[in-house]
Design an enzyme around this catalytic site. Structure first.
Site, PDB file in Angstrom:
ATOM      1  N   LYS A 145      10.024  74.382  31.824  1.00 38.25           N
ATOM      2  CA  LYS A 145      11.372  74.619  32.356  1.00 38.25           C
ATOM      3  C   LYS A 145      11.300  75.390  33.670  1.00 38.25           C
ATOM      4  O   LYS A 145      12.072  75.134  34.596  1.00 38.25           O
ATOM      5  CB  LYS A 145      12.229  75.353  31.331  1.00 38.25           C
ATOM      6  CG  LYS A 145      12.501  74.446  30.144  1.00 38.25           C
ATOM      7  CD  LYS A 145      13.630  74.888  29.266  1.00 38.25           C
ATOM      8  CE  LYS A 145      13.909  73.764  28.265  1.00 38.25           C
ATOM      9  NZ  LYS A 145      14.475  74.190  27.020  1.00 38.25           N
ATOM     10  N   LYS A 173       8.326  63.728  26.227  1.00 39.02           N
ATOM     11  CA  LYS A 173       9.047  63.726  24.946  1.00 39.02           C
ATOM     12  C   LYS A 173      10.525  63.378  25.148  1.00 39.02           C
ATOM     13  O   LYS A 173      11.086  63.682  26.209  1.00 39.02           O
ATOM     14  CB  LYS A 173       8.885  65.066  24.220  1.00 39.02           C
ATOM     15  CG  LYS A 173       9.636  66.190  24.822  1.00 39.02           C
ATOM     16  CD  LYS A 173       9.686  67.415  23.910  1.00 39.02           C
ATOM     17  CE  LYS A 173      10.543  68.437  24.631  1.00 39.02           C
ATOM     18  NZ  LYS A 173      10.793  69.668  24.047  1.00 39.02           N
ATOM     19  N   LYS A 190      16.957  66.246  25.115  1.00 38.55           N
ATOM     20  CA  LYS A 190      18.405  66.287  25.331  1.00 38.55           C
ATOM     21  C   LYS A 190      18.716  66.376  26.820  1.00 38.55           C
ATOM     22  O   LYS A 190      19.749  65.937  27.283  1.00 38.55           O
ATOM     23  CB  LYS A 190      19.007  67.519  24.642  1.00 38.55           C
ATOM     24  CG  LYS A 190      18.944  67.490  23.142  1.00 38.55           C
ATOM     25  CD  LYS A 190      19.431  68.823  22.580  1.00 38.55           C
ATOM     26  CE  LYS A 190      19.102  68.953  21.112  1.00 38.55           C
ATOM     27  NZ  LYS A 190      19.185  70.342  20.637  1.00 38.55           N
TER      28      LYS A 190
HETATM   29  P1  TYM Z   1      15.945  71.997  19.598  1.00 39.98           P
HETATM   30  O1  TYM Z   1      17.401  72.108  19.411  1.00 39.98           O
HETATM   31  O2  TYM Z   1      15.422  71.739  20.969  1.00 39.98           O
HETATM   32  O3  TYM Z   1      15.362  70.834  18.685  1.00 39.98           O
HETATM   33  C1  TYM Z   1      15.644  70.778  17.309  1.00 39.98           C
HETATM   34  C2  TYM Z   1      14.428  70.278  16.552  1.00 39.98           C
HETATM   35  O4  TYM Z   1      14.044  68.981  17.034  1.00 39.98           O
HETATM   36  C3  TYM Z   1      12.653  68.968  17.353  1.00 39.98           C
HETATM   37  N1  TYM Z   1      12.456  68.032  18.480  1.00 39.98           N
HETATM   38  C4  TYM Z   1      11.686  66.944  18.422  1.00 39.98           C
HETATM   39  N2  TYM Z   1      10.919  66.430  17.437  1.00 39.98           N
HETATM   40  C5  TYM Z   1      10.249  65.285  17.697  1.00 39.98           C
HETATM   41  N3  TYM Z   1      10.320  64.627  18.902  1.00 39.98           N
HETATM   42  C6  TYM Z   1      11.065  65.116  19.917  1.00 39.98           C
HETATM   43  N4  TYM Z   1      11.142  64.463  21.075  1.00 39.98           N
HETATM   44  C7  TYM Z   1      11.802  66.321  19.698  1.00 39.98           C
HETATM   45  N5  TYM Z   1      12.632  67.074  20.471  1.00 39.98           N
HETATM   46  C8  TYM Z   1      13.022  68.114  19.700  1.00 39.98           C
HETATM   47  C9  TYM Z   1      12.334  70.404  17.740  1.00 39.98           C
HETATM   48  O5  TYM Z   1      10.966  70.671  17.602  1.00 39.98           O
HETATM   49  C10 TYM Z   1      13.190  71.172  16.746  1.00 39.98           C
HETATM   50  O6  TYM Z   1      12.521  71.305  15.513  1.00 39.98           O
HETATM   51  N6  TYM Z   1      13.738  76.483  19.537  1.00 39.98           N
HETATM   52  C11 TYM Z   1      14.307  75.468  18.687  1.00 39.98           C
HETATM   53  C12 TYM Z   1      15.495  75.943  17.878  1.00 39.98           C
HETATM   54  C13 TYM Z   1      15.238  77.184  17.096  1.00 39.98           C
HETATM   55  C14 TYM Z   1      14.486  77.264  15.902  1.00 39.98           C
HETATM   56  C15 TYM Z   1      14.557  78.632  15.507  1.00 39.98           C
HETATM   57  C16 TYM Z   1      13.793  76.332  15.141  1.00 39.98           C
HETATM   58  C17 TYM Z   1      15.692  78.424  17.374  1.00 39.98           C
HETATM   59  N7  TYM Z   1      15.298  79.311  16.416  1.00 39.98           N
HETATM   60  C18 TYM Z   1      13.902  79.068  14.354  1.00 39.98           C
HETATM   61  C19 TYM Z   1      13.142  76.786  13.984  1.00 39.98           C
HETATM   62  C20 TYM Z   1      13.196  78.145  13.606  1.00 39.98           C
HETATM   63  C21 TYM Z   1      14.764  74.318  19.563  1.00 39.98           C
HETATM   64  O7  TYM Z   1      14.787  74.435  20.751  1.00 39.98           O
HETATM   65  O8  TYM Z   1      15.226  73.247  18.925  1.00 39.98           O
END
Ligand code: TYM
Length: 333
Positions: free
Chosen positions: A115, A197, A200
């Site tokens: 980022k 990857k 969003k």
């Molecule tokens: P976020 O909102 O970006 O994504 C949510 C979940 O989706 C997974 N993910 C993917 N898995 C496979 N292929 C992809 N292209 C892909 N893009 C996203 C992410 O790994 C995630 O599991 N930091 C986290 C949110 C968070 C969190 C936490 C998760 C905040 N606190 C505590 C677990 C425990 C995040 O940015 O998710």
């Protein structure tokens, strides 16, 4: 010794509607394993504001994600579903852990580095410190299992390290969690750039299939997905990243082993394969979309579920923070 109960925690940021990468990498496995653990699923809005958000839209998306949690099959009778900012202990513990983590450790986080590359000098301090808050989310509840996509594994590793550092500095307080990732599908790639990857924030919307995309949009995006040179429909993540990504999605949409899909399409062209894939993705998403509409049309029920989730999470978080405050020496007795 009494065995620790297994507790699962995970979350999604309300930065946009989730895509099939989020679903396959994370949400799908949550629904599959919710019966094996005590579960907390959070909508992590404090994480979302590490990049600018429109306040009104973010609130709408917070509710949409709650409805998606229900639509994918999370059972509010078994799982605690709640909004991160409504349990103030997340921010408080995030601050405390931010005083323990080192700049050099945060600088090594690949998600931050990616980022920062785009934002340069303007990268926010919130994005930099994001892993301290994520560690707080996890450690507040004595979480043992964190089901996430591959991109979050490094943050869970840092969480483990922070738990150890806190424990050795202030006394045994936190449990070290384990991440849990899908064997296949922990990293779904963009349909347009299969070496990146699915994200969003992808500039190319056609590389990302949203959970709310209509059947026609799904068909169009899949028909335009880039493919590898040659015509073979075989899995080879290094040599054939585009087809391997599509095979992975196909596998998750149908439950069929990748070998079986390869055999089914042996000798057939990419066009047939993409048609089959598109229909499978439409079928995977249509029951979710139907339920999503139902849950969205009942905001009263959503509010009741999130209120109950907040109260349950708050009770657990408050107990833990009391211990943390005491250990660190914060406040008066
Ligand atoms: P976020 O909102 O970006 O994504 C949510 C979940 O989706 C997974 N993910 C993917 N898995 C496979 N292929 C992809 N292209 C892909 N893009 C996203 C992410 O790994 C995630 O599991 N930091 C986290 C949110 C968070 C969190 C936490 C998760 C905040 N606190 C505590 C677990 C425990 C995040 O940015 O998710």
């Amino acid at each position: 010794m009494v065995a620790m109960p297994e507790l699962l925690f995970s979350g999604v940021k309300p930065t946009s509607t989730p895509h099939i990468g989020n679903y396959i990498g994370a949400l799908k496995q949550w629904a599959e394993i919710q019966h094996r653990y005590q579960c907390l699923f959070c909508i992590v809005d404090l994480h979302a504001i590490t990049v600018p958000q429109d306040p009104k839209e973010m609130r709408e998306r917070t509710l949409e994600i709650a409805a998606i949690y229900l639509a994918i099959g999370l059972d509010p009778k078994r799982c605690t579903l709640f909004v991160q900012s409504e349990v103030h202990e997340h921010a408080e513990l995030g601050w405390i852990l931010g005083t323990l983590v080192k700049m050099s450790e945060l600088e090594r986080m690949t998600q931050y580095k990616d980022k920062a590359k785009v934002k340069g000098e303007n990268v926010g301090a919130g994005l930099f410190n994001y892993p301290s808050l994520m560690a707080a989310d996890i450690l507040l509840y004595d979480t043992t299992v964190v089901p996430v996509g591959e991109d979050q594994m490094q943050h869970v590793e840092l969480t483990r390290m922070l738990a150890r550092r806190f424990n050795s500095t202030f006394g045994e307080t936190f449990v070290e969690p384990q991440s849990l990732v899908q064997k296949v599908g922990a990293r779904i790639m963009s349909l347009q750039e299969p070496t990146k990857k699915m994200s969003k924030s992808d500039e190319s919307a056609s590389g990302t299939i949203m959970l709310t995309d209509s059947p026609d949009v799904i068909r169009k995006k899949i028909s335009r997905a880039v493919t590898d040179s040659g015509t073979d429909i075989t899995y080879d993540a290094i040599e054939r990243p585009a087809i391997s990504n599509l095979l992975t999605i196909f596998h998750h949409a149908t439950g069929k082993p990748i070998k079986e899909i390869e055999a089914e399409y042996a000798g057939k062209g990419y066009a047939d394969f993409k048609k089959g894939l598109a229909e499978s993705v439409v079928e995977m998403l249509s029951p979710i979309q139907k339920k999503l509409d139902e849950f969205k049309s009942d905001p009263g029920e959503l509010a009741r579920i999130l209120d109950a989730g907040r109260d349950a999470a708050q009770e657990m978080a408050a107990k833990k923070m009391k211990v943390v405050m005491e250990r660190v020496g914060l406040g008066r007795k």
